[in-house]
Motif scaffolding. Structure first.
Motif, PDB file in Angstrom:
ATOM      1  N   SER A   1     -13.097  35.892   6.172  1.00 47.37           N
ATOM      2  CA  SER A   1     -13.934  36.177   5.007  1.00 47.37           C
ATOM      3  C   SER A   1     -15.187  36.958   5.411  1.00 47.37           C
ATOM      4  CB  SER A   1     -14.339  34.869   4.313  1.00 47.37           C
ATOM      5  OG  SER A   1     -15.281  35.124   3.302  1.00 47.37           O
ATOM      6  N   TYR A   2     -15.880  36.467   6.430  1.00 46.72           N
ATOM      7  CA  TYR A   2     -17.126  37.120   6.869  1.00 46.72           C
ATOM      8  C   TYR A   2     -16.854  38.497   7.478  1.00 46.72           C
ATOM      9  CZ  TYR A   2     -19.653  32.665   6.325  1.00 46.72           C
ATOM     10  OH  TYR A   2     -20.232  31.524   5.834  1.00 46.72           O
ATOM     11  N   LEU A   3     -15.748  38.604   8.235  1.00 41.97           N
ATOM     12  CA  LEU A   3     -15.430  39.862   8.919  1.00 41.97           C
ATOM     13  C   LEU A   3     -15.064  40.957   7.911  1.00 41.97           C
ATOM     14  CD1 LEU A   3     -15.475  40.416  11.951  1.00 41.97           C
ATOM     15  CD2 LEU A   3     -13.024  39.984  12.041  1.00 41.97           C
ATOM     16  N   ALA A   4     -14.415  40.554   6.817  1.00 40.96           N
ATOM     17  CA  ALA A   4     -13.977  41.531   5.804  1.00 40.96           C
ATOM     18  C   ALA A   4     -15.083  41.898   4.816  1.00 40.96           C
ATOM     19  CB  ALA A   4     -12.785  40.950   5.030  1.00 40.96           C
ATOM     20  N   TYR A   5     -16.129  41.073   4.725  1.00 47.15           N
ATOM     21  CA  TYR A   5     -17.192  41.254   3.722  1.00 47.15           C
ATOM     22  C   TYR A   5     -17.855  42.626   3.891  1.00 47.15           C
ATOM     23  CZ  TYR A   5     -21.454  39.988   1.082  1.00 47.15           C
ATOM     24  OH  TYR A   5     -22.486  39.936   0.184  1.00 47.15           O
ATOM     25  N   PRO A   6     -17.740  43.527   2.897  1.00 48.96           N
ATOM     26  CA  PRO A   6     -18.212  44.903   3.088  1.00 48.96           C
ATOM     27  C   PRO A   6     -19.698  45.080   2.791  1.00 48.96           C
ATOM     28  CG  PRO A   6     -17.131  44.718   0.963  1.00 48.96           C
ATOM     29  CD  PRO A   6     -17.089  43.346   1.575  1.00 48.96           C
ATOM     30  N   ILE A   7     -20.504  44.148   3.244  1.00 51.12           N
ATOM     31  CA  ILE A   7     -21.943  44.194   2.921  1.00 51.12           C
ATOM     32  C   ILE A   7     -22.640  45.445   3.464  1.00 51.12           C
ATOM     33  CG2 ILE A   7     -22.673  42.701   4.860  1.00 51.12           C
ATOM     34  CD1 ILE A   7     -24.195  42.807   1.290  1.00 51.12           C
TER      35      ILE A   7
ATOM     36  N   ASN B   1     -22.367  41.169  -6.189  1.00 51.13           N
ATOM     37  CA  ASN B   1     -21.985  42.398  -5.485  1.00 51.13           C
ATOM     38  C   ASN B   1     -20.962  43.186  -6.307  1.00 51.13           C
ATOM     39  OD1 ASN B   1     -21.951  40.907  -2.127  1.00 51.13           O
ATOM     40  ND2 ASN B   1     -23.612  41.926  -3.210  1.00 51.13           N
ATOM     41  N   GLN B   2     -19.952  42.461  -6.826  1.00 52.48           N
ATOM     42  CA  GLN B   2     -18.890  43.114  -7.607  1.00 52.48           C
ATOM     43  C   GLN B   2     -19.445  43.688  -8.915  1.00 52.48           C
ATOM     44  OE1 GLN B   2     -15.435  43.383  -6.433  1.00 52.48           O
ATOM     45  NE2 GLN B   2     -15.747  45.028  -7.918  1.00 52.48           N
TER      46      GLN B   2
ATOM     47  N   GLN C   1     -11.679  46.088  -3.004  1.00 51.09           N
ATOM     48  CA  GLN C   1     -10.538  45.380  -2.407  1.00 51.09           C
ATOM     49  C   GLN C   1     -11.013  44.490  -1.256  1.00 51.09           C
ATOM     50  OE1 GLN C   1      -7.565  48.145  -1.064  1.00 51.09           O
ATOM     51  NE2 GLN C   1      -5.984  46.595  -0.867  1.00 51.09           N
ATOM     52  N   ALA C   2     -11.887  45.044  -0.403  1.00 50.35           N
ATOM     53  CA  ALA C   2     -12.422  44.271   0.730  1.00 50.35           C
ATOM     54  C   ALA C   2     -13.232  43.080   0.225  1.00 50.35           C
ATOM     55  CB  ALA C   2     -13.291  45.168   1.614  1.00 50.35           C
ATOM     56  N   LEU C   3     -14.009  43.309  -0.843  1.00 47.70           N
ATOM     57  CA  LEU C   3     -14.838  42.248  -1.417  1.00 47.70           C
ATOM     58  C   LEU C   3     -13.970  41.130  -2.002  1.00 47.70           C
ATOM     59  CD1 LEU C   3     -17.812  41.517  -1.882  1.00 47.70           C
ATOM     60  CD2 LEU C   3     -17.711  42.769  -4.039  1.00 47.70           C
ATOM     61  N   ARG C   4     -12.893  41.525  -2.691  1.00 44.25           N
ATOM     62  CA  ARG C   4     -11.980  40.517  -3.266  1.00 44.25           C
ATOM     63  C   ARG C   4     -11.289  39.711  -2.165  1.00 44.25           C
ATOM     64  NH1 ARG C   4     -10.869  44.646  -6.953  1.00 44.25           N
ATOM     65  NH2 ARG C   4      -8.978  45.263  -5.844  1.00 44.25           N
ATOM     66  N   PHE C   5     -10.886  40.406  -1.105  1.00 43.51           N
ATOM     67  CA  PHE C   5     -10.235  39.720   0.020  1.00 43.51           C
ATOM     68  C   PHE C   5     -11.196  38.701   0.641  1.00 43.51           C
ATOM     69  CE2 PHE C   5      -9.341  39.155   4.512  1.00 43.51           C
ATOM     70  CZ  PHE C   5      -7.964  38.935   4.541  1.00 43.51           C
ATOM     71  N   SER C   6     -12.439  39.133   0.852  1.00 42.64           N
ATOM     72  CA  SER C   6     -13.458  38.256   1.435  1.00 42.64           C
ATOM     73  C   SER C   6     -13.656  37.012   0.564  1.00 42.64           C
ATOM     74  CB  SER C   6     -14.776  39.019   1.586  1.00 42.64           C
ATOM     75  OG  SER C   6     -15.792  38.189   2.088  1.00 42.64           O
ATOM     76  N   LYS C   7     -13.722  37.232  -0.746  1.00 45.05           N
ATOM     77  CA  LYS C   7     -13.921  36.121  -1.689  1.00 45.05           C
ATOM     78  C   LYS C   7     -12.719  35.172  -1.673  1.00 45.05           C
ATOM     79  CE  LYS C   7     -14.848  35.065  -6.557  1.00 45.05           C
ATOM     80  NZ  LYS C   7     -14.967  35.583  -7.928  1.00 45.05           N
ATOM     81  N   THR C   8     -11.508  35.735  -1.656  1.00 44.47           N
ATOM     82  CA  THR C   8     -10.283  34.911  -1.643  1.00 44.47           C
ATOM     83  C   THR C   8     -10.252  34.005  -0.418  1.00 44.47           C
ATOM     84  OG1 THR C   8      -9.062  36.613  -2.839  1.00 44.47           O
ATOM     85  CG2 THR C   8      -7.747  34.998  -1.638  1.00 44.47           C
TER      86      THR C   8
ATOM     87  N   GLU D   1     -21.008  27.560  -3.826  1.00 43.25           N
ATOM     88  CA  GLU D   1     -21.369  28.122  -5.141  1.00 43.25           C
ATOM     89  C   GLU D   1     -22.353  29.286  -5.014  1.00 43.25           C
ATOM     90  OE1 GLU D   1     -22.670  24.608  -7.185  1.00 43.25           O
ATOM     91  OE2 GLU D   1     -20.617  24.000  -7.721  1.00 43.25           O
ATOM     92  N   LYS D   2     -23.332  29.135  -4.103  1.00 44.79           N
ATOM     93  CA  LYS D   2     -24.319  30.212  -3.906  1.00 44.79           C
ATOM     94  C   LYS D   2     -23.655  31.467  -3.349  1.00 44.79           C
ATOM     95  CE  LYS D   2     -28.653  27.682  -3.322  1.00 44.79           C
ATOM     96  NZ  LYS D   2     -29.618  27.139  -2.345  1.00 44.79           N
ATOM     97  N   THR D   3     -22.710  31.268  -2.402  1.00 40.40           N
ATOM     98  CA  THR D   3     -22.022  32.418  -1.795  1.00 40.40           C
ATOM     99  C   THR D   3     -21.153  33.125  -2.819  1.00 40.40           C
ATOM    100  OG1 THR D   3     -22.010  31.260   0.333  1.00 40.40           O
ATOM    101  CG2 THR D   3     -20.530  33.140   0.127  1.00 40.40           C
ATOM    102  N   ILE D   4     -20.419  32.358  -3.617  1.00 39.20           N
ATOM    103  CA  ILE D   4     -19.573  32.955  -4.664  1.00 39.20           C
ATOM    104  C   ILE D   4     -20.430  33.743  -5.652  1.00 39.20           C
ATOM    105  CG2 ILE D   4     -18.110  32.415  -6.682  1.00 39.20           C
ATOM    106  CD1 ILE D   4     -16.580  32.258  -4.022  1.00 39.20           C
ATOM    107  N   GLU D   5     -21.590  33.196  -5.973  1.00 39.49           N
ATOM    108  CA  GLU D   5     -22.522  33.878  -6.886  1.00 39.49           C
ATOM    109  C   GLU D   5     -22.947  35.233  -6.314  1.00 39.49           C
ATOM    110  OE1 GLU D   5     -26.917  33.081  -8.814  1.00 39.49           O
ATOM    111  OE2 GLU D   5     -25.821  31.338  -8.032  1.00 39.49           O
TER     112      GLU D   5
END
Length: 345
Positions: free
Chosen positions: A280-286, A145-146, A178-185, A136-140
């Motif tokens: 998920s972590y690799l795609a996360y565009p932080i 970010n979005q 797009q990268a953020l959505r992929f990471s979340k999915t 839940e914290k990660t999704i938040e």
């Protein structure tokens, strides 16, 4: 170089090993010691992490893992010496003459990481509530970010004249989202797969995997150094920082990185849930989101050229990670289909 003060200051430490220093050379935070008993490497370490470091190295030795540069015990059996509020430990000096090409070196490095993970792997009990809380914290965070990206592009598009940074951000916005959505999915898929599971796989992680921390002896065998950050954790924590650094180049089809992962999988295959988390972590565009946040929070005047260059470099990082993640996702899907086909027959 000859440094009498350096030599004299190390005598109280080296006396514990009955080693008499003649010369000392500085190599970053390692000292190369020429002595009556040969050539050694002396490493200084923060005492607060010393106990864990020694315990993890001991455990690896006990498990039969011998690809760590040996740490010499003192004459009374200690593996480190406390001196002047710092810990020191002594190792043989590795010649580090690489007798193979870059590809072979990386393959050997990843094989050894995988071997270390294999022999230290253990299942630990995971509290379902804690897993849900983490989810839940990660999704938040991902949603925030979005929201930030959406809010910033709205602000940019309302302007008659955008700044150079804002203009470039608008060009990149769709790909960042797009990268953020992929990471979340992928993170949501991981949670669905594991929410009822009460166990997780943990290994001893090196904590700072790097080709600079993988040295060769005169026979061409590779050994890890710099185990100060070793701890029990997910095997993903060893791979992620390594690959993130490898993406800091101009955009390229980094098939080598994909090969390294699959070479590692030969010796330590990830489970389905570990792969989802890894993707998920690799795609996360932080990295690129952090640059946009820094620009947004920075007071005027802003150095537009500096910020645009930073944004472009992080965009390249995003494109490089995107290529590797997409290739691995494709390979994973192909393997699943092949397995399903074989089962149907």
């Amino acid at each position: 170089m000859r440094d009498t003060f350096q030599v004299d200051s190390l005598i109280p430490i080296l006396n514990n090993y009955q080693v008499k220093p003649y010369f000392v050379e500085e190599h970053g935070n390692i000292k190369k010691i020429y002595s009556n008993k040969g050539t050694f490497a002396l490493k200084k370490m923060d005492p607060t992490i010393g106990t864990d470091f020694i315990r993890h190295v001991h455990l690896l030795y006990q498990k039969g893992y011998n690809r760590i540069v040996p740490i010499y015990p003192t004459m009374d059996g200690r593996y480190a010496v406390l001196h002047d509020k710092a810990l020191y430990y002594l190792m043989p000096w590795m010649s580090n003459e690489v007798k193979e090409d870059r590809t072979q070196k990386h393959q050997q490095l990843f094989r050894e990481v995988a071997r270390m993970h294999t022999i230290t792997a253990k299942e630990i009990k995971v509290n379902k509530e804690e897993r849900t809380e983490h989810y839940e914290k990660t999704i938040e965070v991902l949603d925030k970010n979005q929201e930030f990206l959406d809010g910033f592009i709205d602000e940019c598009e309302k302007k008659t004249y955008m700044s150079p940074f804002e203009l470039v951000f608008c060009l990149y916005y769709n790909e960042i989202s797009q990268a953020l959505r992929f990471s979340k999915t992928k993170f949501e898929e991981w949670y669905e797969k594991t929410k009822e599971t009460e166990k997780a796989r943990m290994v001893i992680t090196h904590g700072k995997i790097s080709s600079e921390h993988f040295l060769y002896d005169e026979k061409g065998y590779g050994y890890f150094i710099n185990f100060e950050n070793a701890r029990y954790g997910s095997p993903i924590h060893d791979l992620l920082p390594y690959f993130s650094r490898s993406f800091n180049t101009q955009p390229q089809r980094n098939d080598e990185a994909v090969e390294w992962v699959y070479h590692y999988y030969k010796y330590f295959p990830f489970k389905a849930d570990e792969k989802l988390l890894f993707f998920s972590y690799l795609a996360y565009p932080i990295p690129i989101i952090q640059v946009v946040e820094r620009y947004y929070k920075k007071e005027q005047p802003k150095n537009e050229l500096k910020f645009v260059r930073m944004l472009q470099r992080k965009y390249w990082h995003l494109k490089n990670s995107e290529y590797v993640v997409m290739r691995m996702t494709e390979i994973d899907e192909q393997e699943k289909k092949a397995k399903e086909g074989a089962q149907q027959q």
